[in-house]
Design an enzyme around this catalytic site. Structure first.
Site, mmCIF file in Angstrom:
data_model
loop_
_atom_site.group_PDB
_atom_site.id
_atom_site.type_symbol
_atom_site.label_atom_id
_atom_site.label_comp_id
_atom_site.label_asym_id
_atom_site.label_seq_id
_atom_site.Cartn_x
_atom_site.Cartn_y
_atom_site.Cartn_z
ATOM 1 C CG ASP A 134 80.175 48.039 98.092
ATOM 2 O OD1 ASP A 134 80.609 48.846 98.741
ATOM 3 O OD2 ASP A 134 79.160 47.819 97.823
HETATM 4 N N1 URA Z 1 77.424 51.144 95.060
HETATM 5 C C1 URA Z 1 77.378 50.233 95.681
HETATM 6 O O1 URA Z 1 76.667 49.807 96.427
HETATM 7 N N2 URA Z 1 78.578 49.610 96.071
HETATM 8 C C2 URA Z 1 79.863 49.847 95.151
HETATM 9 O O2 URA Z 1 80.499 49.147 94.942
HETATM 10 C C3 URA Z 1 79.662 50.803 94.190
HETATM 11 C C4 URA Z 1 78.344 51.667 94.217
#
Ligand code: URA
Length: 239
Positions: free
Chosen positions: A105
């Site tokens: 993310d």
């Molecule tokens: N899980 C999440 O919620 N975000 C990420 O970036 C990776 C795994």
């Protein structure tokens, strides 16, 4: 790897677009085995032929492998008209076909493999491969023992099935941080898992993916080339 056209060889190695490298050839800047070569269609054997540009040796690499400590605020995409991407973080990249292996993310930090090796990416990402991914998580509230059990056994995050078994290690006495190992990679998976356990992720960082561990000497935004050993271990373990 077979023989490659001269213009592709040079463009793949980051010396410019196909038309830019054609100009380099025309100007007589390129030598193959010590002889000036001007023809873009000339085939070269990357294993045997010695290519130089302005006297500097240019060897051919079919694949590039980088480990990025992804900083927050950067998107896991190959291009974006508005936002900085993880590929923009890798200044020394040569090839135009690089991509991040999986997504983090925008507000997640940590290990991201960037390569153009599609086979390896498939081995690491295909559903059913179940490669371990370890994340460091800071939480909004202490993580009680019953919630550890719940998360480890599998939680309902609104998918068809519960999440696969996970492993949690509490990292602080106040229980506001932990390390979690998961074997899937669903969209926002870690954040959704902790929401399902009545908590909230306030900071997330990926520490490892399969055998590849984040080099902690890289500050967020820094990257390095993978070592031969790291590449081999990834390839042999992610079958
Ligand atoms: N899980 C999440 O919620 N975000 C990420 O970036 C990776 C795994």
């Amino acid at each position: 790897m077979g023989n490659i056209r001269m213009d592709k060889y040079l463009a793949d190695m980051g010396l410019g677009t196909r038309s830019e490298v054609k100009k380099l050839l025309k100007k007589g800047c390129v030598c193959v085995n010590g002889e000036t070569e001007k023809k873009p269609e000339r085939k070269v054997d990357p294993k045997k032929d010695q290519v130089t540009v302005d006297g500097v040796s240019v060897s051919y690499e079919e694949y590039e492998y980088y480990m990025l400590n992804k900083p927050q605020g950067v998107v896991s995409a190959t291009e974006d008209r508005m936002q900085k991407t993880v590929l923009d973080c890798v200044d020394s990249k040569k090839r135009k076909d690089l991509f991040p292996v999986g997504r983090l993310d925008k507000d997640t930090e940590g290990l991201l493999l960037i390569t153009n090796d599609g086979d390896l990416a498939h081995k690491l990402l295909a559903p059913g491969k179940h490669v371990d991914k370890v994340y460091f998580v800071r939480l909004a509230k202490p993580l009680e023992e019953d919630k550890v059990q719940l998360l480890e056994n599998g939680v309902d995050i609104g998918e068809k099935a519960l999440t696969l078994p996970a492993k949690i290690e509490i990292c602080q006495e106040d229980r506001m941080a932990c390390r979690i190992t998961i074997r899937e990679g669903k969209f926002h998976q870690i954040k959704r898992m902790f929401l399902a356990a009545d908590n909230e992720v306030v900071f997330l960082k990926r520490l490892s993916m399969g055998t590849l561990e984040l080099d902690e000497t890289l500050v967020p935004g820094q990257y390095r080339v993978l070592t031969e050993e790291e590449i081999e271990r990834l390839k042999t373990n992610a079958q």
